[in-house]
Every structure is written in C-alpha cells, then in structure tokens.
Design a protein around this motif. Structure first.
Motif, PDB file in Angstrom:
ATOM      1  N   SER A  83      90.623   5.463  12.364  1.00  0.00           N
ATOM      2  CA  SER A  83      89.213   5.718  12.652  1.00  0.00           C
ATOM      3  C   SER A  83      88.404   4.426  12.615  1.00  0.00           C
ATOM      4  CB  SER A  83      88.654   6.725  11.647  1.00  0.00           C
ATOM      5  OG  SER A  83      87.271   6.924  11.840  1.00  0.00           O
ATOM      6  N   GLU A 124      89.609   1.411  13.018  1.00  0.00           N
ATOM      7  CA  GLU A 124      90.022   0.579  14.150  1.00  0.00           C
ATOM      8  C   GLU A 124      89.319   1.013  15.424  1.00  0.00           C
ATOM      9  OE1 GLU A 124      94.218   0.693  14.493  1.00  0.00           O
ATOM     10  OE2 GLU A 124      94.550  -0.946  13.062  1.00  0.00           O
ATOM     11  N   GLN A 125      89.212   2.336  15.607  1.00  0.00           N
ATOM     12  CA  GLN A 125      88.540   2.825  16.801  1.00  0.00           C
ATOM     13  C   GLN A 125      87.061   2.442  16.795  1.00  0.00           C
ATOM     14  OE1 GLN A 125      90.107   4.363  19.415  1.00  0.00           O
ATOM     15  NE2 GLN A 125      88.138   4.070  20.425  1.00  0.00           N
ATOM     16  N   ASN A 126      86.423   2.618  15.620  1.00  0.00           N
ATOM     17  CA  ASN A 126      85.011   2.226  15.520  1.00  0.00           C
ATOM     18  C   ASN A 126      84.833   0.743  15.756  1.00  0.00           C
ATOM     19  OD1 ASN A 126      84.319   4.866  14.913  1.00  0.00           O
ATOM     20  ND2 ASN A 126      84.384   4.548  12.695  1.00  0.00           N
ATOM     21  N   SER A 167      86.864  -1.213  17.429  1.00  0.00           N
ATOM     22  CA  SER A 167      87.123  -1.495  18.837  1.00  0.00           C
ATOM     23  C   SER A 167      85.926  -1.133  19.694  1.00  0.00           C
ATOM     24  CB  SER A 167      88.361  -0.719  19.288  1.00  0.00           C
ATOM     25  OG  SER A 167      88.610  -0.930  20.666  1.00  0.00           O
ATOM     26  N   ASP A 168      85.305   0.024  19.396  1.00  0.00           N
ATOM     27  CA  ASP A 168      84.118   0.436  20.165  1.00  0.00           C
ATOM     28  C   ASP A 168      82.973  -0.550  19.969  1.00  0.00           C
ATOM     29  OD1 ASP A 168      85.565   2.613  20.965  1.00  0.00           O
ATOM     30  OD2 ASP A 168      84.646   4.009  19.537  1.00  0.00           O
ATOM     31  N   ARG A 169      82.784  -0.980  18.714  1.00  0.00           N
ATOM     32  CA  ARG A 169      81.693  -1.930  18.459  1.00  0.00           C
ATOM     33  C   ARG A 169      81.961  -3.273  19.123  1.00  0.00           C
ATOM     34  NH1 ARG A 169      79.922  -1.022  12.093  1.00  0.00           N
ATOM     35  NH2 ARG A 169      79.296   1.160  12.307  1.00  0.00           N
ATOM     36  N   ALA A 192      83.722  -3.736  21.812  1.00  0.00           N
ATOM     37  CA  ALA A 192      83.496  -3.556  23.247  1.00  0.00           C
ATOM     38  C   ALA A 192      81.999  -3.526  23.556  1.00  0.00           C
ATOM     39  CB  ALA A 192      84.164  -2.262  23.712  1.00  0.00           C
ATOM     40  N   GLN A 193      81.236  -2.837  22.680  1.00  0.00           N
ATOM     41  CA  GLN A 193      79.792  -2.779  22.881  1.00  0.00           C
ATOM     42  C   GLN A 193      79.166  -4.164  22.755  1.00  0.00           C
ATOM     43  OE1 GLN A 193      77.794  -0.362  20.024  1.00  0.00           O
ATOM     44  NE2 GLN A 193      75.841  -0.367  21.079  1.00  0.00           N
ATOM     45  N   THR A 244      80.030  -6.202  25.730  1.00  0.00           N
ATOM     46  CA  THR A 244      79.223  -5.794  26.879  1.00  0.00           C
ATOM     47  C   THR A 244      77.819  -6.380  26.792  1.00  0.00           C
ATOM     48  OG1 THR A 244      80.472  -3.714  27.047  1.00  0.00           O
ATOM     49  CG2 THR A 244      78.324  -3.803  28.121  1.00  0.00           C
TER      50      THR A 244
END
Length: 626
Positions: free
Chosen positions: A261, A263-265, A267-269, A271-272, A275
C-alpha cells in the motif's frame, strides 16, 4: 552478570543452523540428565548391594563361629574342615580360617577359581580382636578403577570373629571378594549407558520430526521476507502448528500488505510530482556538488533546446558560462550565499547558454540541501528573453511618452491656461467652461505621465535619492503651505501639531516633499466634508514619525491589502470625482523605503484614516533621544 560466558564465546562451538542448535542442546541435555541419573542409580545400587553382601558374610561368619565352637572343644578337625568346605561354597567367600586361642591355625579352606582346597599352612597368624571389616592384599590387585579411572573401589575384605564357649577358645577369619557385586553393577552401568544412548537418539529423532514442519515454515517465511524486499503484496501460507511462527507469518502478511500500500501511494505521489515538475514552465535542475546535473524536468530540456536526457550528467559550465571561471563547487556555494544574503531574494539574473551554444538571459534561483548526507543543489531557471524584450518595449514606450507626449501636452496645457485667463480675449461662458474642462484634464494627464515616469525610474533603480540633513518640522510646514491651495478646493484645512520645534533627519528634500504632497492630497480628497486634516510630527524609538490623519470614510476592509499597489483605487463611490492616477501611494512607499524609513496606515471605516511614515534621525538627534 554473565559476562564471563560471553568471554568464553561458547557459541562458536555450536552448529550454525537453529534446528541443529536445538537438537544439539536437547541431545546434550538428555544425555547429561540420563548419565547423571544412571550414575546416581548405579552408585546407589553398588552401595546397597555391597551392604547386603557385607551383612550376609557377617551373618555367615557368626553362624560358622557358633557351630565350630563344639568341634574345636572336641578336637574334631575333620568335621570342622567339612563345615568350612560347605560354607566356603557360598558366593563371595574366598577363604575361611580357624585359629585357636593362641592364634595357631587349626584348619582353613581356600577357594581358587571356584575350587575348594584345604590349606595346611600352620604358621602363626595374628588374629584381630575387632569384628570390623578390613581389606587385605592377597597378592592380586585389590582395587578396581571405574569411570575411566576417576574412582577406585576395593574388592577384597576380611573379618575376624571370636569363637567362644564361655571364654574365647579361638577365632574365625572369613575372607570374601565383592568382584561379583561390582561386575553386576558394571553391567547395570552399561545398560544405563545403552539406555542413555537409545533415549537420546529417540528424543533427537522425535525432535527432528517435530521441528521439520516449523523449520520448513520458518524457511518459507525467510524466503518470503527476502522476496518481499524485492516485490511486496505476496502472501505466505500461515503455519498454525506453532503459536510464535503463526503470529510471525501473520504479522509478515500484514506487513506485506502495508508495504504494498505504501509503495503504491509512494509510486502515485512520485508520478504526481513528476507530472507537476514536467508541466512547470520553469526548469528544475538537481546538481551534484561537483557541478554535474543529476536530474531535471522537461522544461529544463525545453529551455536549453535539447532532450531532457541530454542534460543528465552534463557539467553546469556548459549551460552557465560563469561557472567555468572558478571551481564549480565553490561557484555553487557562493551563488547560494549571495542569493540568500539579499532580503527577499529568490534568484539572480545570469547569462545562460543552450547546448547549441546560443546565449540567452535567465533568472536562476539556487538552494542547497542534502540527499543521504550528500550535499546537492536545487536550481530553478527561467528564460527571461521575452521579459527582456518587453522591458525594452516598455523603456521605448516610456521614452516616447517622455519626449513625444509630455512636451506637446505641456504646451497644450499652457495654451489652454492662457485662453482660460483671457489672454486671447474674452470668450463666451460656454466656451470658457469647455476650455476649463480641457485644461483640468490636461493637468491630470500631465500628472499621470509624471507618475508613470517616476514609477519607471523606481523600477529600474534610476530614481536619484540625494540624502542630506534637513529640518523635518520646517519641511512639513513648507509642504503644508505648498498644498494649502489644493486643500482649499475641498474646503479642508491642514493643522500642524508638532511636539518638537526642531527635528533633524536624513532625507532627500525633493522626494520628501513629493511624499508629503501625495499623502496630503489624498487626505484632502477623501476628507468627505470634514473641515481639517491633522498633521503630527514626533520622535518615536529613535526615528522621526510623521502622521497625517483625515476624518473621512476610512478605507474599506477588502481594499486595505492593496492600498500600496499600482493603480489601486478604492471603489467608494466618489473615486471618479476625486480623480488621481492610483500611483501616488506606491511611489510614496518606494521613496520612503529608499530613504531608510517605513510607511503604513491605520484606518476605521466611517471614522477616518491615519497615514504615517518614519525617517532616520541624524546622529546628534538620535543620540539625544536615547
């Protein structure tokens, strides 16, 4: 407390794997316990058997002594010898000897290798008066070693018993050996050792069977933990046979879910954030202490006219020519120090170079941070070529306004003034109104142009400030007199209230008059029918303080934060009637700060406003005010 155990470093003698360690420790414990128990049991058995043998021999001796007394009296040696032979056949007996009261042997029987023989050695024997057991040496080894020579046990003993018939008529010597008892006990000890080995082996086999499943589960958990370090979210089968391993496996499964969880958070951050960085107009550079570019965003590649990856590993002297004149690390540290030494400084204008070699102006902000203890620099760079172009256009526009617009406008204003004053002859009243209106508007245009030129000079840093020592109270009086006519247009009177007759400050006389004129004119315009504007001059906290208070409607709350902005005018319903460019207060703020002072205001809607500014005192007045 157990430091001496650590000093021995016993662990180095143990196997490496946990299962082997458990089996080794359990095996040693079981073997030691069995050996101790077997040794104690054997020792107790030997002691008990020897005591029984001693009691039996003693009882036998007493029986022989009792029966031989009559035979000795009757001198029946043959019967006496038969008595000895019969009793010598019993276990443990080695020999039986009977002596008379003078210790002369009467008869004896010796057992050799299980065969009974009569002994005719009639040499005198010294009889013992004690019935205690004593050992004797028959020429053979009278002692046997047990437990690898640690214990020696005597095996040959003799006892003397008196033969009595009212008085002592002889003595009985009974010799016996406990070899059979000891041999039997040694056999028992051997069985105890065999039992110990069998028990230890059985315990180890059982332990190996019991440990197989939890050790396999533990191996799976270890493999799972190693795999989770690379790829999380996997789940391990839970072994419930052992509480601790079950709880460990369950905790690891929960940890795996949590790590996945996170790692996913993350990774999302990431990526954000990437961006956001890639969509910034400004270039972001991460620079190592040696001056090489570690990472950058898309905008940086666009600014330097290359692919983003082309900048990675590039030395900054390729994109910032000034950095090649000195050590790159020193350049970065000095740049950060110079930037942060300025008040509110966020960067500096530099000359940058694209990878194609084209030079261009840029704004660079540099800050220092650390990454795992290593110093790195974060740079934000912006291409200001367009801003420079607009600045040139603005300068050209201001020059045009200054030379091409203000000069004819001044001429128009003067001509209209002459016409209004009747120099060209009397004109009709309607025409005179139109000329007055045109003359008034031309005055406003001239004021606007002058303010625009002042703002341009202030922004460009070209506004000359000539700091001199002047008398503030006199300067304020002169300004009130100069602006009294303007105040009369609004039926307002300036009232000076100076707590000091003289107060000397450091200021520019012309710019001070300009500041006073701007604030006084605003106070008169926005007095809202009040009859006066109060002006106060005082000394506060080592500074000269000038306060100008009007009694108008005050400044609306939603406008107070913009009062010193360019072209700022409150929408209070009469702005158009009052006129003004909206630049006066911004210019006044810049001038006061350029002279080393501060400016501000306090207001209350419906009650009026107080504008104030401070100026530095001269050295003498500042010292006298301490």
């Amino acid at each position: 407390m157990f430091a001496w155990l650590d000093a021995l470093n016993i662990r180095r003698f143990l196997p490496y794997h946990m299962a082997s360690q458990l089996m080794f420790l359990v095996g040693v414990s079981v073997a030691a316990a069995s050996l101790i128990a077997g040794g104690v049991f054997t020792y107790a058995s030997i002691k008990s058997s020897r005591q029984v043998a001693d009691d039996q021999v003693l009882y036998l001796g007493k029986s022989i002594a009792s029966m031989s007394s009559g035979l000795i009296i009757s001198r029946d040696v043959a019967s006496l010898e038969d008595l000895l032979r019969v009793n010598a056949k019993l276990p443990y007996i080695s020999s039986i000897l009977i002596v008379d009261e003078n210790n002369r042997p009467i008869t004896s029987v010796i057992k050799r290798n299980g065969t009974l023989m009569a002994s005719y050695d009639m040499s005198l024997v010294k009889a013992s008066s004690s019935t205690a057991r004593t050992s004797y040496d028959d020429g053979a080894n009278n002692q046997r070693q047990f437990l690898f020579g640690l214990i020696e046990i005597q095996e040959h003993f003799e006892i003397w018993l008196p033969i009595e018939a009212g008085t002592r008529i002889g003595s009985l010597r009974l010799r016996y050996s406990l070899e059979e008892v000891n041999d039997a006990m040694l056999g028992r000890l051997g069985y105890a050792l065999l039992f110990t080995c069998i028990l230890t082996a059985a315990v180890l086999i059982l332990l190996a069977i019991l440990l197989r499943a939890p050790m396999q589960a533990l191996a799976n958990i270890t493999a799972f933990a190693s795999l989770s370090a690379v790829k999380a979210s996997r789940q391990i089968p839970v072994y419930s046979g052992t509480k601790e391993i079950y709880e460990l496996a369950t905790a690891l499964n929960r940890l795996s879910i949590t790590i996945r969880s996170h790692e996913q958070n993350l990774s999302d951050r990431m990526a954000q954030n990437q961006t956001i960085l890639d969509n910034l107009a400004d270039g972001i550079l991460v620079i190592d202490v040696d001056g090489s570019i570690r990472s950058c965003n898309v905008a940086a590649g666009r600014i330097f006219a290359c692919e983003q990856r082309s900048l990675l590993g590039t030395s900054i002297d390729r994109i910032i020519p000034a950095s090649g004149d000195t050590n790159k690390s020193m350049f970065l540290h000095d740049f950060v120090e110079r930037s942060h030494s300025k008040v509110n400084a966020v960067g500096a204008e530099i000359e940058a170079r694209r990878l194609s070699g084209e030079l261009f102006p840029a704004d660079l902000a540099l800050s220092k941070t650390s990454d795992h203890g290593e110093a790195i620099f974060i740079g934000i760079i912006r291409d200001i070529s367009e801003r420079r172009r607009l600045d040139r256009l603005k300068s050209e526009f201001v020059a045009t306004v200054s030379h091409e617009l203000r000069t004819p406008l001044t001429s128009i204003h003067g001509s209209l003034k002459l016409v209004e004053n009747g120099v060209m002859g009397e004109i009709p009243s309607e025409a005179k109104k139109l000329v007055g209106l045109a003359q008034k508007n031309s005055s406003r245009l001239i004021l606007l142009i002058n303010d625009l030129l002042d703002m341009e000079k202030l922004v460009a840093g070209k506004m000359p400030i000539n700091m001199v020592e002047l008398e503030l109270v006199s300067a304020v009086r002169q300004s009130l007199a100069d602006n009294a006519g303007y105040a009369n247009n609004y039926h307002v009177k300036y009232v000076l209230n100076a707590s000091l007759e003289s107060l000397r400050v450091q200021a520019d006389a012309v710019r001070l008059a300009q500041v006073l004129a701007n604030i006084l004119s605003n106070a008169a315009k926005f007095s809202n029918g009040a009859e006066k504007v109060d002006v106060r001059v005082s000394q506060v906290d080592g500074h000269a303080l000038v306060e100008i208070e009007d009694y108008g409607q005050g400044i609306p709350a939603d406008f107070q934060g913009e009062i010193f902005s360019a072209f700022a005018q409150a929408n209070n319903g009469n702005t158009r009637q009052q006129g003004g460019t909206g630049l006066g207060l911004k210019i006044s703020k810049a001038l006061v700060e350029a002279m080393g002072g501060q400016i501000g205001f306090t207001t209350q809607e419906g009650m009026g406003t107080v504008f104030w500014f401070t100026l530095p005192l001269t050295f003498d007045d500042a010292a006298s005010g301490i």
